[in-house]
Design a protein around this motif. Structure first.
Motif, mmCIF file in Angstrom:
data_model
loop_
_atom_site.group_PDB
_atom_site.id
_atom_site.type_symbol
_atom_site.label_atom_id
_atom_site.label_comp_id
_atom_site.label_asym_id
_atom_site.label_seq_id
_atom_site.Cartn_x
_atom_site.Cartn_y
_atom_site.Cartn_z
ATOM 1 N N UNK A 5 -1.969 -5.574 12.245
ATOM 2 C CA UNK A 5 -3.350 -5.377 12.689
ATOM 3 C C UNK A 5 -4.321 -6.284 11.951
ATOM 4 N N UNK A 20 -7.595 -5.158 12.103
ATOM 5 C CA UNK A 20 -8.581 -4.153 11.722
ATOM 6 C C UNK A 20 -7.777 -2.880 11.498
ATOM 7 N N UNK A 21 -8.383 -1.744 11.591
ATOM 8 C CA UNK A 21 -7.590 -0.543 11.310
ATOM 9 C C UNK A 21 -6.497 -0.396 12.374
ATOM 10 N N UNK A 22 -5.357 0.202 12.014
ATOM 11 C CA UNK A 22 -4.282 0.357 13.010
ATOM 12 C C UNK A 22 -4.742 1.081 14.265
ATOM 13 N N UNK A 23 -5.605 2.090 14.110
ATOM 14 C CA UNK A 23 -6.007 2.837 15.303
ATOM 15 C C UNK A 23 -6.852 1.970 16.244
ATOM 16 N N UNK A 67 0.307 3.716 6.998
ATOM 17 C CA UNK A 67 -0.889 3.527 7.814
ATOM 18 C C UNK A 67 -0.584 3.199 9.278
ATOM 19 N N UNK A 85 -0.588 6.046 11.821
ATOM 20 C CA UNK A 85 -1.889 6.593 12.221
ATOM 21 C C UNK A 85 -2.351 5.950 13.526
ATOM 22 N N UNK A 102 -10.534 -3.305 6.237
ATOM 23 C CA UNK A 102 -9.517 -3.319 7.294
ATOM 24 C C UNK A 102 -9.431 -4.706 7.922
ATOM 25 N N UNK A 152 -2.668 -5.712 6.393
ATOM 26 C CA UNK A 152 -4.082 -5.399 6.247
ATOM 27 C C UNK A 152 -4.273 -4.437 5.084
ATOM 28 N N UNK A 191 -5.733 -1.352 4.612
ATOM 29 C CA UNK A 191 -6.368 -0.262 5.370
ATOM 30 C C UNK A 191 -6.482 0.988 4.500
#
Lengths: 299, 142
Positions: free
Chosen positions: A229, A231-234, A267, A270, B79, B88, B90
């Motif tokens: 990713x 950015x965040x995984x979600x 992570x 998630x 992130x 990343x 995170x």
């Protein structure tokens, strides 16, 4: 059963404790040893350059697997004999790790396709070491999957009914041209060997749509979620599953084609958990499809 | 005289409060130091050292309030892809919770005993588990 099909065991005790092996990875990934030693501990495997902190046992790893609800890891080695003179993780090390916990690990083989004894290495891996599939990294190993030199390797996989995990799409590693790993270079392989089960890892990102096309067109092509990713995984997985792919593509077309893979489940899960899907689709994503791809499906 | 010992912990959850009071008392006793101070210092940037009353209800309140202040799911600048990690970062919430809780606790030592209130317990706060962690216990005095 929940299976993570994409784990690099560089931080595992059978691998990380050996100073020569660590120094080799530092050289291949152009990292200074002091940087590598200060990198975060790869409890569950990092992208294959990671050296990790040299864990003495699997206590943290198994605690995390249990916490994430993951039953089995598919462990991926990498043979770079002709380009670098060694292995990131060797087939022998994978065999040792699997022997230490056969109920938690599924070990894959790797082979450098340019080595003169490639077929012997692969034969030994499948026949004697009982490794469950083949990992190939077109970018790091610098070959095109549709190069005719690969055909004996594909035939060997078919002979032993073993799947292939192709690194696909971007790799952030040095000396690793992305051109080799474009998903479409696997199309001819899928056509010539329709019985050969192939995974295009990482959604083939940034060619996620090209990967979707190949998954749609060829029954023997799968993909995994082990994308890195930005950015965040979600946020990242929502983008892949509902924007790069149309919002219904996954459930309507690829519910049987996408496998859970993480590089490292910290992570990552998630992001997958936040995706909305039917329970039966989630069960396939988290393990059912992997059993089919691995040839372990109970019929 | 200064004596430092290291304790190792393995967190079993992503957020976890682990009591380390007994480790501190043991380190002081084994140091032989009669008068001085003892520090408990975490070696990490996504953990904290907290002093509070050891009640399950309070532990829940601490976790809930920290989560309200620093939600696990939010838009964090951390992130993004970190080439040195090959992944990343995170775990921004862990870093921020760590900042709120601080990296250490300190107590006086008088006549060989740690001086603390009846309600005081020392916790190692894990905000980015599951991981293997270290806490330094430094006893300083004479």
């Amino acid at each position: 059963m929940v299976i993570d099909v994409h784990v690099h065991p560089t931080g595992y005790p059978q691998v990380a404790q050996d100073p020569e092996s660590r120094a080799f990875r530092d050289r291949v990934y152009q990292r200074r040893t002091e940087d590598a030693l200060s990198a975060p501990i790869a409890m569950t495997g990092k992208p294959s350059g990671g050296n990790g902190g040299g864990n003495k046992n699997f206590d943290v790893l198994f605690t995390r697997m249990d916490h994430e609800g993951i039953d089995r890891f598919v462990l991926l080695p990498l043979d770079l004999t002709t380009r670098y003179g060694g292995w990131i993780v060797s087939n022998d090390e994978i065999e040792q790790i699997v022997a230490a916990a056969p109920d938690r690990f599924i070990g894959f083989a790797s082979v450098d396709p340019y080595r003169p004894d490639a077929l012997e290495v692969l034969e030994h891996a499948f026949k004697d070491q009982k490794l469950a599939g083949l990992k190939l990294h077109p970018s790091k190993q610098a070959f095109y999957p549709d190069d005719p030199m690969m055909e004996p390797i594909y035939k060997k996989c078919l002979e032993y009914n073993k799947p292939i995990m192709f690194h696909s799409g971007m790799s952030c590693e040095p000396d690793c041209l992305v051109k080799y790993a474009r998903p479409v270079h696997v199309e001819e392989v899928a056509v010539k060997y329709p019985e050969l089960r192939i995974c295009l890892a990482h959604f083939g990102w940034p060619w996620a749509t090209e990967t979707a096309m190949l998954c749609l067109k060829y029954p023997n092509i799968y993909t995994d979620t082990a994308a890195v990713p930005m950015d965040s995984p979600e946020v990242f997985f929502r983008h892949i599953f509902t924007r790069e792919w149309g919002p219904t593509w996954f459930e309507h077309n690829f519910a049987d084609k996408v496998m859970y893979g993480s590089n490292s489940p910290r992570n990552h899960t998630h992001g997958i958990e936040k995706l909305e899907m039917r329970p039966d689709t989630r069960a396939k994503l988290m393990g059912g499809n992997a059993l089919k791809w691995l040839g372990m499906e109970v019929k | 005289m200064v004596k430092t010992t290291t304790i190792e912990l393995i967190s079993k959850k992503e957020f976890e409060l682990i009591r380390i009071t007994k480790d501190i008392l043991k380190a002081v006793e084994e140091s032989g130091i009669q008068n001085g101070v003892v520090f408990a210092i975490t070696a990490h940037t996504t953990t904290g050292i907290l002093v509070n009353e050891s009640l399950a209800c309070l532990e829940v309140d601490i976790e809930k309030k920290l989560e309200e202040l620093v939600p696990t799911f939010d838009s964090y600048n951390h992130n993004h892809f970190l080439p040195s990690y090959g992944a990343i970062g995170c775990n921004a919430p862990g870093h921020l919770k760590s900042m709120l809780c601080g990296n250490h606790a300190v107590f006086p030592i008088v006549d060989g005993h740690v001086v603390c209130g009846n309600a005081q317990d020392v916790y190692f706060g894990e905000f980015d588990g599951i991981q293997r962690r270290k806490v330094y216990i430094t006893v300083m005095g004479e």
